[in-house]
Structures are given as structure tokens and as C-alpha cells.
Design a protein around this motif. Structure first.
Motif, short mmCIF file in Angstrom:
data_model
loop_
_atom_site.label_atom_id
_atom_site.label_comp_id
_atom_site.label_asym_id
_atom_site.label_seq_id
_atom_site.Cartn_x
_atom_site.Cartn_y
_atom_site.Cartn_z
N VAL A 112 -4.44 5.01 12.46
CA VAL A 112 -3.68 5.13 11.30
C VAL A 112 -2.29 4.22 11.53
CG1 VAL A 112 -4.56 7.06 10.85
CG2 VAL A 112 -2.75 7.15 12.66
N GLY A 113 -1.34 4.40 10.81
CA GLY A 113 -0.03 3.88 10.68
C GLY A 113 0.17 3.03 9.43
N PRO A 114 1.41 2.49 9.36
CA PRO A 114 1.54 1.71 8.18
C PRO A 114 0.76 0.43 8.28
CG PRO A 114 3.52 2.45 8.74
CD PRO A 114 2.85 2.80 9.91
N PRO A 115 0.31 -0.36 7.28
CA PRO A 115 -0.37 -1.57 7.23
C PRO A 115 0.62 -2.72 7.92
CG PRO A 115 -0.79 -0.71 5.08
CD PRO A 115 0.18 0.00 5.91
N MET A 116 0.04 -3.63 8.48
CA MET A 116 1.06 -4.59 9.38
C MET A 116 1.53 -5.57 8.18
SD MET A 116 -0.29 -7.72 11.69
CE MET A 116 -0.97 -6.72 12.95
N ARG A 117 3.01 -5.61 8.41
CA ARG A 117 3.78 -6.39 7.50
C ARG A 117 3.84 -5.61 6.00
NH1 ARG A 117 5.27 -11.30 9.30
NH2 ARG A 117 3.93 -12.23 11.16
N TYR A 118 4.01 -4.40 6.35
CA TYR A 118 3.70 -3.44 4.97
C TYR A 118 4.87 -3.84 3.85
CZ TYR A 118 3.24 0.81 2.39
OH TYR A 118 2.93 1.44 1.34
N ASP A 119 6.06 -4.33 4.32
CA ASP A 119 7.19 -4.68 3.24
C ASP A 119 6.61 -5.78 2.31
OD1 ASP A 119 8.93 -2.58 3.92
OD2 ASP A 119 10.02 -3.90 5.36
N VAL A 121 3.19 -6.58 1.77
CA VAL A 121 1.98 -6.30 0.99
C VAL A 121 1.93 -4.93 0.28
CG1 VAL A 121 0.95 -7.50 2.93
CG2 VAL A 121 0.87 -5.15 3.00
N LYS A 122 2.87 -4.29 0.34
CA LYS A 122 3.01 -2.76 -0.19
C LYS A 122 2.87 -2.99 -1.80
CE LYS A 122 7.76 -1.90 0.05
NZ LYS A 122 8.84 -1.14 0.65
N GLN A 123 3.23 -3.91 -2.24
CA GLN A 123 3.53 -3.93 -3.80
C GLN A 123 1.95 -4.49 -4.24
OE1 GLN A 123 5.59 -2.81 -6.05
NE2 GLN A 123 6.64 -2.04 -4.06
N ALA A 124 1.37 -5.27 -3.62
CA ALA A 124 0.02 -5.80 -4.02
C ALA A 124 -1.17 -4.39 -3.52
CB ALA A 124 -0.32 -7.07 -3.16
N LEU A 125 -0.73 -3.81 -2.56
CA LEU A 125 -1.57 -2.69 -1.95
C LEU A 125 -1.53 -1.50 -2.65
CD1 LEU A 125 -3.96 -2.12 0.19
CD2 LEU A 125 -2.43 -1.67 1.77
N THR A 129 2.61 3.62 -5.62
CA THR A 129 2.81 4.77 -4.63
C THR A 129 3.30 4.34 -3.47
OG1 THR A 129 0.59 4.48 -3.94
CG2 THR A 129 1.18 6.01 -5.94
N ALA A 130 3.76 3.17 -3.21
CA ALA A 130 4.27 2.54 -1.83
C ALA A 130 4.88 3.45 -0.99
CB ALA A 130 4.90 1.14 -2.02
N ASP A 131 5.97 4.13 -1.62
CA ASP A 131 6.89 4.72 -0.88
C ASP A 131 6.52 6.12 -0.68
OD1 ASP A 131 8.70 2.62 -0.72
OD2 ASP A 131 9.28 3.14 -2.99
N ILE A 132 5.34 6.66 -1.12
CA ILE A 132 5.13 7.81 -0.79
C ILE A 132 3.45 8.03 -0.13
CG2 ILE A 132 6.28 8.97 -2.90
CD1 ILE A 132 3.59 9.10 -4.60
N GLU A 133 2.85 7.07 0.18
CA GLU A 133 1.91 6.94 0.93
C GLU A 133 1.88 7.54 2.18
OE1 GLU A 133 -1.25 5.94 0.06
OE2 GLU A 133 -0.95 5.57 -1.96
N ASP A 134 0.77 8.35 2.49
CA ASP A 134 0.93 9.01 3.89
C ASP A 134 0.19 8.26 4.80
OD1 ASP A 134 0.91 10.78 6.09
OD2 ASP A 134 -0.31 12.49 4.88
#
Length: 339
Positions: A112-119, A121-125, A129-134
Motif C-alpha cells: 500500500v501507499g500512494p502511487p509512485m510520482r502521485y502528483d 499521475v493523480k489526475q489521470a488515475l 477523487t485524488a485528494d480523498i483516496e485512502d
């Protein structure tokens, strides 16, 4: 094998499955060929590692579905699937399907943990809900519940011509006992033990109490088992990088030694804000590597391994390395090839 040492019971290997962007099929076929070779050599398990938005296996479950149809005995594992990229319900369906197709040979490893290079990829992934994903351990708990057959919905029965189940289908009996957690910290080791998972420990750990890699890894193994219902019998697999040179050509030996030398400086001290410690790559004859492993405190605590293949070598190099591991290093560690 030194006196009073426990023989190695399970021998596996891990590959990253690199490919050329222009001809990606060749790399994937090479990975499948290597897994087939592993089965012929008697390895107990073959594991693939993910690489999202890179030139390596991005869909390990799909690759292992193909491998399941080319093999009949070898166990197939993921080391590991980062759940930050996954929906646990959908992943549970995929894992169960591949386990059924493989005849119950799938060993899913997750973290677990945030995806690598989250900043980046988060808009694509997760565009909404990028800011509230658990990205906590709860994501693993949900996956465990689904693969173990806990209800995913409150409805079951027939609606018109459609028949619905309240749990993931197909239900793969036994896969819940073959779930692995890839952990690098004391907290992860404890959590995995408390939730009845198996434990994957690799060549990367978090320096929390020491900067001695073997001591850190040993503390993780003992913490995991101290909190697992099976205690000292709880399954742990160690994943160091080993490169035996018994049958390597002079050119291959030079390549392997150069590869390891470039990676050695990072093993001296903890790296980065997370204080990650890296194990040294073990390069040499099988007898030399066996001697170094028997002096490794964490290796002496386990009887399963999934040795990691170097990332950037050629297909012929992997054939030589795997063959030496199976025919020379494994026996030096007390392992016997599967029939």
C-alpha cells in the motif's frame, strides 16, 4: 551446507519483464519464456514485478494469466502489486480468475501507499477523487475480505434473467491463504502478521532501528511472526539480488560485476527522507554466494526465497543465471528441484 542449517525449502525468482517500446511483444514473450524455463529447471515459484508508465510489465495479472497456460506446476506470484493503482473489488475478480485458470497456483503479493510520482499521475488515475483516496492498510483489508469470500454487497439472488452473487466470482478456494504483503518496515511486518498474510521481504528495507541491512530485515521477520497466528511457521520469502557466475562467459562476468559495482554505493548508508537501506547484490560463484547467504542473519531465519533477477540484462544472461541458481546455488543451499 553448514551443520545445523535448515535446508532451503522453496526456491523462486523474480523478473521485471522489460521491453522495447517499438516491439513490446518481444519483451513479454521473453518473460513468459523465462517462466517456462523456471518450471523446467524445477523452481518452485516465478514472480513478476509491476512497472506502471514504464517499459516493464504493467499488468502482472494479465502476464501471469498467459503464464498459467504455458506451465502446469510452478507457482506464479506478484511481487508486488501496489494497491494505490487498484480497485480492490476489481482486482479480487482478476486474481480469482487467474487462480482458477492456473489450478490454484497464484500467489498475489501486494503493498500500500500512494502511487509512485502521485502528483504527476493523480489526475489521470483519480481525476475526481485524488485528494480523498485512502492509501492505508484498509485497502489491503478490503482486498483480503473480497478474495476470502466476504460479502461485497447486500444483494444476492435472481433479478429477471440475471443471477447475482453477494461475493466475488469466481470464488477461488484457498487464495486467501496465498496472499502476501511486501513490507519494508516494522509496522508493515506487524500488520501483515496480524492479518494472517504471508510476508515478502526484499532487498530494500527501512532503517528504523539500525543501518545494518541484515539486522533490520531480521527484525522485520521476527516482528511479523510474533504477530502471526502461525508464529514461527508463518511463511516469509526473502528476495535478494543474486548473480551466480559458475557458467558465465568472461564477458558476462564483467557485465555482472560492473552492474553490482555501480549499485554498491547506495548500500553504505540509509537513503533519502524515508531512510531506505539497500542490500548488496551478490555476485560470484554459487559456492561464494551460498557462503555469504549463510552468514546473513535474515537468511538463516527463513526457508523460502524469490531471488531477484537484475533489471537490465539480456535474455541469454537470465538463462545462464537461472540455470546456475537451479543447478548449483540451490543445491548448495540444501534445496531440491521439483520433479
Amino acid at each position: 551446507m553448514p551443520p545445523n542449517s535448515e535446508p532451503l525449502r522453496k526456491l523462486g525468482f523474480l523478473t521485471i519483464g522489460l521491453f522495447d517500446e517499438a516491439v513490446p511483444r518481444l519483451g513479454h514473450e521473453s518473460t513468459l519464456d523465462i517462466i517456462e524455463l523456471g518450471e523446467r529447471l524445477g523452481f518452485d515459484s516465478a514472480w513478476v514485478r509491476h512497472r506502471h508508465l514504464q517499459y516493464g510489465v504493467s499488468s502482472p495479472v494479465a502476464v501471469l494469466a498467459a503464464a498459467s497456460q504455458r506451465t502446469s506446476r510452478i507457482e506464479l506470484g506478484t511481487a508486488v502489486i501496489p494497491l494505490g493503482w487498484e480497485n480492490p473489488l476489481r482486482l479480487a475478480e482478476d486474481l480469482a480468475t487467474v487462480d482458477i485458470l492456473s489450478g490454484g497456483r497464484l500467489n498475489p503479493g501486494v503493498s500500500v501507499g500512494p502511487p509512485m510520482r502521485y502528483d504527476q499521475v493523480k489526475q489521470a488515475l483519480y481525476p475526481d477523487t485524488a485528494d480523498i483516496e485512502d492509501f492505508s492498510y484498509d485497502r489491503v483489508r478490503r482486498l483480503l475480505d473480497f478474495v476470502r469470500g466476504e460479502p461485497a454487497t447486500g444483494f444476492t439472488g435472481q433479478e429477471g434473467f440475471e443471477v447475482f452473487s453477494d461475493r466475488v466470482q469466481p470464488h477461488a478456494q484457498g487464495i486467501g491463504d496465498r496472499m502476501w504483503y511486501g513490507g519494508a518496515s516494522l509496522r508493515s511486518a506487524r500488520w501483515a502478521g496480524e492479518h494472517g498474510m504471508n510476508f515478502l521481504t526484499s532487498s530494500v528495507v527501512k532503517a528504523e532501528e539500525s543501518e545494518d541491512f541484515a539486522e533490520i530485515q531480521l527484525s522485520h521477520i521476527r516482528t511479523f511472526r510474533a504477530h502471526h497466528p502461525d508464529g514461527d511457521h508463518a511463511r516469509v520469502s526473502q528476495g535478494l539480488v543474486v548473480i551466480p557466475t559458475d557458467t558465465a562467459s568472461p564477458e558476462q562476468r564483467a557485465k555482472y560485476e560492473e552492474y553490482a559495482a555501480k549499485r554498491t554505493p547506495r548500500t553504505a548508508t540509509a537513503q533519502g527522507p524515508a531512510r531506505m537501506m539497500f542490500a548488496r547484490d551478490l555476485v560470484g560463484t554459487s559456492a561464494e554466494i551460498a557462503e555469504r547467504l549463510y552468514s546473513h542473519a535474515a537468511f538463516r531465519e527463513i526457508n523460502e526465497v524469490a531471488f531477484a533477477l537484475p533489471f537490465t540484462f539480456d535474455h541469454d544472461d537470465y538463462v545462464q543465471i537461472l540455470t546456475d541458481i537451479a543447478t548449483k546455488l540451490g543445491p548448495a543451499l540444501g534445496w531440491q528441484a521439483a520433479p
